[in-house]
Design a protein around this motif. Sequence first.
Motif, mmCIF file in Angstrom:
data_model
loop_
_atom_site.group_PDB
_atom_site.id
_atom_site.type_symbol
_atom_site.label_atom_id
_atom_site.label_comp_id
_atom_site.label_asym_id
_atom_site.label_seq_id
_atom_site.Cartn_x
_atom_site.Cartn_y
_atom_site.Cartn_z
ATOM 1 N N ASP A 1 0.911 -0.946 -0.181
ATOM 2 C CA ASP A 1 0.179 -0.243 -0.051
ATOM 3 C C ASP A 1 1.098 1.171 0.049
ATOM 4 O O ASP A 1 0.623 2.065 -1.066
ATOM 5 C CB ASP A 1 -1.030 0.170 1.081
ATOM 6 N N LYS B 1 2.223 1.869 -3.571
ATOM 7 C CA LYS B 1 1.070 2.047 -4.407
ATOM 8 C C LYS B 1 1.237 3.481 -4.214
ATOM 9 O O LYS B 1 1.456 4.659 -5.235
ATOM 10 C CB LYS B 1 0.076 1.665 -3.917
ATOM 11 N N VAL B 2 1.151 3.858 -3.069
ATOM 12 C CA VAL B 2 1.221 5.838 -2.289
ATOM 13 C C VAL B 2 2.153 6.467 -3.245
ATOM 14 O O VAL B 2 2.546 7.505 -4.016
ATOM 15 C CB VAL B 2 1.150 5.930 -1.801
ATOM 16 N N ARG B 3 3.009 6.155 -3.035
ATOM 17 C CA ARG B 3 4.514 6.033 -3.890
ATOM 18 C C ARG B 3 4.789 6.539 -5.581
ATOM 19 O O ARG B 3 5.122 7.332 -5.534
ATOM 20 C CB ARG B 3 6.218 5.566 -3.113
ATOM 21 N N ILE B 4 4.068 5.512 -5.411
ATOM 22 C CA ILE B 4 3.776 5.078 -7.139
ATOM 23 C C ILE B 4 3.163 6.455 -7.866
ATOM 24 O O ILE B 4 3.744 7.274 -8.752
ATOM 25 C CB ILE B 4 3.484 4.022 -7.595
ATOM 26 N N THR B 5 1.388 6.497 -6.980
ATOM 27 C CA THR B 5 1.149 7.384 -7.554
ATOM 28 C C THR B 5 1.720 9.251 -7.672
ATOM 29 O O THR B 5 1.662 9.674 -8.300
ATOM 30 C CB THR B 5 0.156 7.630 -6.604
ATOM 31 N N GLU B 6 2.403 9.007 -7.151
ATOM 32 C CA GLU B 6 3.414 10.192 -6.231
ATOM 33 C C GLU B 6 4.166 10.277 -7.299
ATOM 34 O O GLU B 6 4.329 11.637 -7.763
ATOM 35 C CB GLU B 6 3.980 10.948 -4.864
ATOM 36 N N GLU C 1 4.362 9.390 -10.528
ATOM 37 C CA GLU C 1 3.482 9.205 -11.254
ATOM 38 C C GLU C 1 3.640 10.313 -11.813
ATOM 39 O O GLU C 1 3.037 11.684 -12.953
ATOM 40 C CB GLU C 1 2.656 8.211 -11.782
ATOM 41 N N GLU C 2 2.420 11.708 -10.732
ATOM 42 C CA GLU C 2 2.102 12.939 -10.200
ATOM 43 C C GLU C 2 3.402 13.783 -10.989
ATOM 44 O O GLU C 2 3.020 14.208 -11.281
ATOM 45 C CB GLU C 2 1.325 13.177 -9.429
ATOM 46 N N GLU C 3 4.048 13.479 -10.493
ATOM 47 C CA GLU C 3 6.033 14.047 -10.534
ATOM 48 C C GLU C 3 5.953 13.877 -11.884
ATOM 49 O O GLU C 3 6.724 14.940 -12.697
ATOM 50 C CB GLU C 3 6.586 13.637 -9.341
ATOM 51 N N LYS C 4 5.855 13.114 -12.501
ATOM 52 C CA LYS C 4 6.448 12.417 -14.009
ATOM 53 C C LYS C 4 5.789 13.828 -15.131
ATOM 54 O O LYS C 4 5.682 14.563 -16.103
ATOM 55 C CB LYS C 4 6.197 11.300 -14.469
#
Length: 85
Positions: A44, A47-52, A54-57
């Motif tokens: 979990d 997943k939060v880190r991946i979302t962050e 992706e937003e940064e990218k």
Amino acid sequence: MEEVLVEKKKLVDREKKFEKRVKSVEAENSSLLKKVEADQAEIDIMKVRITELEEEKARRDEQNEYCKRKNKELEAFNARKEHEM
């Protein structure tokens, strides 16, 4: 009668072995469940880190696109100035 007592003792011993095995398996199961919970918590968090990320990218991609457009504008401006000179 003696055979029945011997058989009963064998069954009692066998039952004790099964009870020990059940306790052992239950302890192992409990340990595995705790590990699964810990792993799920880590998943979990990832997943939060991946979302962050992706937003940064996406934000950086937008900035790069903006810079490319500005660079093209400046190149066109410089080309026009050089042509005028």
